[in-house]
Design a protein around this motif. Structure first.
Motif, mmCIF file in Angstrom:
data_model
loop_
_atom_site.group_PDB
_atom_site.id
_atom_site.type_symbol
_atom_site.label_atom_id
_atom_site.label_comp_id
_atom_site.label_asym_id
_atom_site.label_seq_id
_atom_site.Cartn_x
_atom_site.Cartn_y
_atom_site.Cartn_z
ATOM 1 N N VAL A 138 105.258 22.248 134.749
ATOM 2 C CA VAL A 138 104.854 20.925 134.948
ATOM 3 C C VAL A 138 103.626 20.742 135.935
ATOM 4 O O VAL A 138 103.794 21.390 136.682
ATOM 5 C CB VAL A 138 105.988 20.040 135.558
ATOM 6 C CG1 VAL A 138 105.427 18.486 135.634
ATOM 7 C CG2 VAL A 138 107.247 20.121 134.630
ATOM 8 N N ILE A 139 102.605 20.266 135.260
ATOM 9 C CA ILE A 139 101.387 20.262 136.056
ATOM 10 C C ILE A 139 100.924 18.931 136.469
ATOM 11 O O ILE A 139 100.662 18.060 135.790
ATOM 12 C CB ILE A 139 100.044 20.972 135.623
ATOM 13 C CG1 ILE A 139 100.806 22.281 134.856
ATOM 14 C CG2 ILE A 139 98.934 21.218 136.229
ATOM 15 C CD1 ILE A 139 99.926 23.047 133.537
ATOM 16 N N GLU A 140 101.062 18.811 137.942
ATOM 17 C CA GLU A 140 101.197 17.338 138.149
ATOM 18 C C GLU A 140 99.541 17.061 138.550
ATOM 19 O O GLU A 140 98.599 17.738 138.336
ATOM 20 C CB GLU A 140 101.732 17.324 139.753
ATOM 21 C CG GLU A 140 103.184 17.315 139.539
ATOM 22 C CD GLU A 140 103.872 16.014 138.825
ATOM 23 O OE1 GLU A 140 103.406 15.285 138.655
ATOM 24 O OE2 GLU A 140 105.311 16.313 138.508
ATOM 25 N N THR A 141 99.453 15.634 138.737
ATOM 26 C CA THR A 141 97.885 15.144 138.942
ATOM 27 C C THR A 141 96.956 16.011 139.636
ATOM 28 O O THR A 141 97.479 16.282 140.993
ATOM 29 C CB THR A 141 97.964 13.639 139.526
ATOM 30 O OG1 THR A 141 99.104 13.025 138.589
ATOM 31 C CG2 THR A 141 96.764 13.118 139.440
ATOM 32 N N GLY A 142 95.992 16.379 139.091
ATOM 33 C CA GLY A 142 94.953 17.012 139.984
ATOM 34 C C GLY A 142 95.137 18.420 140.205
ATOM 35 O O GLY A 142 94.458 19.312 140.786
ATOM 36 N N ALA A 143 96.281 19.059 139.696
ATOM 37 C CA ALA A 143 96.697 20.466 139.743
ATOM 38 C C ALA A 143 96.079 21.284 138.880
ATOM 39 O O ALA A 143 95.404 20.745 137.977
ATOM 40 C CB ALA A 143 98.299 20.572 139.747
ATOM 41 N N VAL A 154 104.262 22.656 139.429
ATOM 42 C CA VAL A 154 102.836 22.895 140.146
ATOM 43 C C VAL A 154 102.641 21.356 140.746
ATOM 44 O O VAL A 154 102.335 20.334 139.949
ATOM 45 C CB VAL A 154 101.909 23.206 139.478
ATOM 46 C CG1 VAL A 154 100.438 23.520 140.351
ATOM 47 C CG2 VAL A 154 102.088 24.456 138.417
ATOM 48 N N GLY A 155 102.543 21.198 142.055
ATOM 49 C CA GLY A 155 102.591 19.720 142.708
ATOM 50 C C GLY A 155 101.167 19.377 142.623
ATOM 51 O O GLY A 155 100.342 20.239 142.249
#
Lengths: 254, 441
Positions: free
Chosen positions: B227-232, B197-198
């Motif tokens: 994978v949960i990226e920044t702010g996602a 998740v970008g």
């Protein structure tokens, strides 16, 4: 309507009801008064079918049926209603869903068709007004977060919705302030009819100023020791229960 | 002794089969290398034995009773588009990806593969075009050495479903992964997912587990890396319903970057033997994780929920609520571990496990564990196990509600706080219907 003969019952090995007798005819209001520990709440519990109590002797006829032979739910379906002294909080069960289920099962038992949703909502609204119960019932769980007064009003509200032929009010006045007491009593009075009877269990005469009984019974040590017209309540209020105990003592001594 | 020997036998035979088949499995050199390492790790570990604390209450000897072969792609002929249509959640518009015995089935899926914001790769068919992100993340989170079943999945998977949500994309509708087990022989299915998740993206994923005429000894061992990226923000629902007889091990390994939000529900209503591992690493600041679980068991069902929340960075919050209703001879496990690392100051971590036993033969083992190495944190855990509230039951009965309906109402009420936090309306309604149906059995 209700005929209790020589009822003996208790919990564990302790006998609490020791030969209780009572006849209630349609439309009558009977008040049962008595000191703490005389067995008033046990009577209510046994009649409603609480399983903790064991009946050892006696018989109870309710509209021609053997009440003691019925499950608690069948007693309710036959038209018995107990207003609890301590209504139970049931988180997660909404008031509306609770009543809807109760009505559906009672109607099914009686061979009646299911109630239409709009009729049900109309009934709820009408009966809520009767006991001035303003809480939004749809989103709230049964008795959860209700004040003491709201819980008691909720009992009367449920009674109004379920329209029993016999209602037992177990110390419905306890914990109520004077305004709530008046509201609850008004609710009960509006439900009085020639086909509906009440057994009102109370410590105090105060409630009986609002719900005027046809008969007053004094319960002591598991049975009725004195019965009389509504004026008996006033006499009890003035003289206290010691008067009864003393009179009984005299009887026993004599 | 014979028991252990037999177990070793099964695990050794499995290793031999995997050794034999590894060269015929599809995949790039990158994937082949990862498989090889995993097989080495599994060969070293073998199946978890009774002394392994993590499997103490869920001995896998009950599961690995007969010889297993890796599941083949030959999906049951009964699986048609109309079968799949019936399995979809009523009233829910979704992207559907169907995975059968660990193989992504394009034919039975229903999504728009060309949508730029949501990319779905199926490594078996498109291995040669594996995107850079896949190579960067695949196999980097679920550690072979942490659990033999991760190693086993990594050694045996045939296909990887890779879902990539591009940066800043709010996915229009939920992505449903329909995980079907339908194997005629005693086989091992190894579904494998990688979900990326970008940054500042958001997605709702529903994983449905279904079994159709599966062999009683078949096992499904799935691993998902998320994978949960920044702010996602990711909502992840695992629904295990309509999977009678399923033997299932699932591992969800999530990694959260700063300011991300991860919300999970694990609902188990069916299945024979299920182990759900949910491991979350909070490796950025200001993350939020919610772990909700509900299991309703009867007969001799066994369900084990293992959670691990690893607070590695400060200012994060995690919240766990797991509830179980157990009837007949069913058994359940809740094992929840919270780590708060030395750097993870200002952590809020809460955990609660509540269970209701409906019969004398049902059992629950609840084991909450807190390991705290930071000094400025708020943490709590609690566990309770009880029975149906007799007072409440009598109250309902005294209003004319029959014993069975009254119990069902109370059990339904018990499930409310978990179900109410499902944020997809159609899914929540579906879950309510399933639970009501399940409780009125």
């Amino acid at each position: 309507m209700l005929s209790i003969k020589n009822l003996k019952a208790g919990i564990a090995d302790k006998e609490i009801l020791k030969g209780f007798n009572l006849e209630v005819k349609a439309g009558e209001v009977h008040a049962i008064m008595g000191p703490n520990g005389s067995g008033k709440s046990t009577l209510a519990s046994v009649l409603a079918g609480r399983e903790d109590y064991a009946v050892t002797e006696g018989a109870v006829q309710f509209n021609g049926k053997d009440l003691l032979d019925l499950s608690p739910e069948d007693r309710a379906r036959e038209g018995l209603f107990l207003a609890f002294q301590y209504p139970v909080e049931i988180p997660g069960v909404s008031n509306i869903n609770f009543l809807k289920t109760a009505i559906a099962e009672i109607r099914k038992y009686r061979g009646l068709p299911p109630m239409e949703a709009k009729d049900f909502l109309k009934l709820v609204k009408e009966k809520q007004a009767l006991v001035e119960l303003q809480v939004t019932l749809a989103n709230r769980s049964v008795n959860e977060g209700f004040s003491g007064g709201e819980k008691k009003r909720n009992e009367i509200f449920q009674m109004a919705v379920l329209e029993p032929c016999l209602a037992i009010l177990d110390e419905t006045d306890s914990g109520l302030d004077i305004d709530a007491l008046r509201i609850v009593a008004n609710g009960v009075n509006k439900l009085r009819s020639e086909n509906r009877s009440f057994v009102v269990i109370t410590h105090y005469q105060r409630l009986l100023e609002y719900i005027v009984p046809d008969f007053v019974h004094v319960m002591y040590d598991g049975k009725i020791v004195k019965s009389g017209p509504k004026e008996l309540a006033l006499e009890l209020e003035a003289k206290g229960y010691d008067w009864i105990k003393k009179e009984l003592g005299d009887v026993i001594e004599a | 002794m014979t028991n252990i020997a037999e177990k070793l036998n099964i695990s050794e035979k499995l290793i031999a089969t995997l050794e034999l088949e590894k060269n015929s499995l599809a995949g790039t050199a990158h994937i082949q290398a990862i498989r090889k390492t995993a097989l080495g790790s599994f060969t070293e570990q073998g199946l978890p034995h009774r002394k392994n604390e993590e499997y103490k209450y869920s001995p896998v000897s009950a599961l690995f009773k007969s010889e297993l072969c890796p599941a083949k792609q030959n999906a049951c002929a009964k699986l048609t588009k109309s079968t799949i249509a019936e399995l979809r959640i009523p009233g829910l518009d979704s992207h559907l990806i169907t995975v059968v015995n660990g193989f992504v089935s394009e034919d039975l899926s229903d999504y728009n593969p060309n949508a730029k914001s949501v990319l779905v790769y199926n490594t078996r068919n498109t291995a040669k075009h594996a995107p850079a992100l896949f190579e960067k993340h695949f196999g980097q989170y679920a550690s072979n050495d942490a659990d033999a079943f991760i190693a086993l999945n990594t050694a045996a998977f045939q296909d990887v479903l890779f879902i990539q949500i591009a940066d800043n994309v709010q996915v229009d509708k939920p992505v449903v992964i329909l995980n079907v087990t339908t194997t005629e022989t005693a086989s091992l299915a190894s579904p494998r997912n990688l979900i990326h998740v970008g940054q500042n993206a958001s997605v709702q994923i529903i994983e449905l587990y279904v079994s159709i005429d599966q062999n009683a000894s078949a096992i499904n061992n799935s691993v998902s890396e998320i994978v949960i990226e920044t702010g996602a923000k990711a909502l992840f629902y695992k629904i295990q319903d309509d999977c009678p007889g399923l033997n299932l091990i699932t591992t969800t390994q999530a990694s959260q970057k700063a300011n991300s939000h991860f919300d999970t529900h694990t609902v188990t209503l069916s299945g024979s033997w299920i182990r759900n591992n949910l491991n979350i690493l909070l490796e950025g600041e200001h993350c939020e994780s919610h772990l909700n679980g509900l299991f309703i068991l009867n007969d001799s069902q066994h369900v084990d929920n293992h959670t691990l929340v690893d607070h590695a960075k400060p200012h994060c919050e995690s919240n766990q609520l797991y509830k179980g209703l157990l009837d007949d001879k069913s058994s359940g496990v809740f094992n929840g571990k919270i780590f708060v690392r030395r750097d993870a100051q200002k952590t809020n971590a809460y955990q609660s496990s509540k269970n209701m036993l409906l019969s004398d033969d049902a059992a629950i083992n609840a084991k909450p564990q807190l390991e705290i190495y930071a000094d400025d944190v708020k943490c709590s855990h609690g566990s309770s196990t009880g029975q149906i509230d007799e007072e409440a039951l009598f109250y309902l009965k005294s209003r004319g509600i029959g014993s069975e309906s009254a119990k069902a109402l109370l059990m339904l009420a018990f499930t409310q706080d978990v179900v109410n936090t499902i944020r997809i309306d159609a899914l929540r309604k579906h879950a309510e219907t399933l639970i009501e149906k399940r409780l009125s059995k």
